[in-house]
Every structure is written in C-alpha cells, then in structure tokens.
Design an enzyme around this catalytic site. Sequence first.
Site, PDB file in Angstrom:
ATOM      1  CG  ASN A 131     -10.112   3.136  -1.748  1.00 33.33           C
ATOM      2  OD1 ASN A 131      -9.654   3.900  -2.395  1.00 33.33           O
ATOM      3  ND2 ASN A 131      -9.674   1.913  -1.910  1.00 33.33           N
ATOM      4  CD  GLU A 138      -5.945   0.719  -2.103  1.00 30.52           C
ATOM      5  OE1 GLU A 138      -6.846   1.371  -1.850  1.00 30.52           O
ATOM      6  OE2 GLU A 138      -5.697   0.285  -3.256  1.00 30.52           O
TER       7      GLU A 138
END
Length: 245
Positions: A131, A138
């Site tokens: 991702n 993140e």
Amino acid sequence: MKLHVRSTDWAEHVAEAVIARLRARPELKLCLPTGLTPVPVYQRLAAAVGARRVSFRSAEVVLLDEFGGVSADDPGRCDRMLERDLLAHIDLPAERFHRFDLTGDLEAACAAHERAVGDGCDLALLGLGTNGHIGMNEPGSATDSLTRRVELAPETIAASQRYFGHDRLPTWGVTMGIGTLRRSREIWLLATGPVKAAVVRDTLLAPISAEKPSTLLRDHPCALLVVDNEAAELLPVTGSGQPAL
Ligand code: F6R
C-alpha cells in the site's frame, strides 16, 4: 529518485554497495528495516563480515520500526528479526544498535530514537509495503512526520502474519517518520517480486501524496529505488525493453 532494475543479482549489488559505504566510512549510521525483502542482502553482509571483508565494529544501526503489544521474546518482533537475520552474524557492538524500548513511556522511547538518528542516518535501507507504506508510515503519514506511535492498516496487519506465525497480530507500532527518514544522506528503497510491481510503478509515477507514502521520498536528493525484474514489470519500457524512466 533514481531507479536501478537488476536481475537476480540485486541483493549482491545492494550488499556490495553497503560494504563500499562501510569501508569508506566505518562509523556509518545505518537505518535498517526488517521484513522479507532485505534478508538476502543481510545474508551477504553477514558472509562479508565472516570473511573479514568488512566490519560493523564502529558502525551504528538504528532500527526502522517495531510492532507494539507483542511480548519481548516474540520472534515476529522487528528487533528479533534483525538479530536473527543480521546482528547475530556481524560484529556490531550491542550498544551501537538502537532498538525501541516499548516497556515504558512511548513518547520518551520515540524521542530517544529521534536523538539516536540526530541530524540523519548516513544510509536508510527501506522495504516497501504493497500500500506504499515505508516502515510503518501508513497512508496518511505526513512528509514531515517524526518517530511516533502509529495504527497499522488492515492489509499491514494481515501481511504481518508472515512474520508472527500465530494469530495474535499487532494492530499498532512505532516507526521512524517520513521526516526522520528524509534527513538521511542516502535512501535506498528495495522492492522485489511481482507483488510489488504496482506499488513500484506508483512510487515513481503516481502524484506525490501522503496517500502513497513512498511517493514522499521521490524528491529526496539521494533516493534510489532498487527493484528486480519482476517488481519492474509494470514500468513503461523503451523499444529496447529498458524502463523508460
Ligand atoms: C519492516 C518495514 C516494512 C516492510 C514492508 C515490506 O521493518 O519497514 O515497511 O519493509 O512491509 O515487507 P516485506 O519486505 O516483508 O515485503
């Protein structure tokens, strides 16, 4: 960000470049990741130390990130993985390894890590999540983020099963921030295998955005993306089959 596409010799290429940096600067300060990608590089570094081609005696190693809420001896912890894959086989003095102490005050542990990084690592070796995560930065991580507690994305939690081998998977961790990593003199981002092909393409070609944290390293003056042929397979190519980037 420069791109190096290599065939099966990618790990040797990276390990030899680390060895060259260490020889030129024995007190090299390295940020090191865990995960599966860097393991072949670590095997070659360990062999080089065994053969007395290089030494980590004066170097420093700063751990990139650590899972929270797991027991101190869990083999899936980042510090345990790095010990197993590299540190047990090289001559780095224990006090020159900066891990995270998550047993006490978390903010103090993160501040201690920032102090260990100081004005920046000489070289940050990094892996790449599917991702776009870097360390445990993140999607949504700011370009100036520092070492801090983070919540893990669902896909990162699921992927961590590969390291833990049990189902009490961590949901949070601590990580050097994108801003912490951007202080590095050099950044080498490693990605291998077909599963990384889409994120490799996006790292180089998608708009620079916190939604794809790896893009936030693209304008670093000394960033290098090292990929094998499989991870390069979605990159645009020239007539001669070479990546057109
Ligand atoms: C681990 C880390 C992670 C991994 C990434 C890729 O310290 O920083 O960002 O680099 O999740 O993991 P692998 O290499 O196992 O595919």
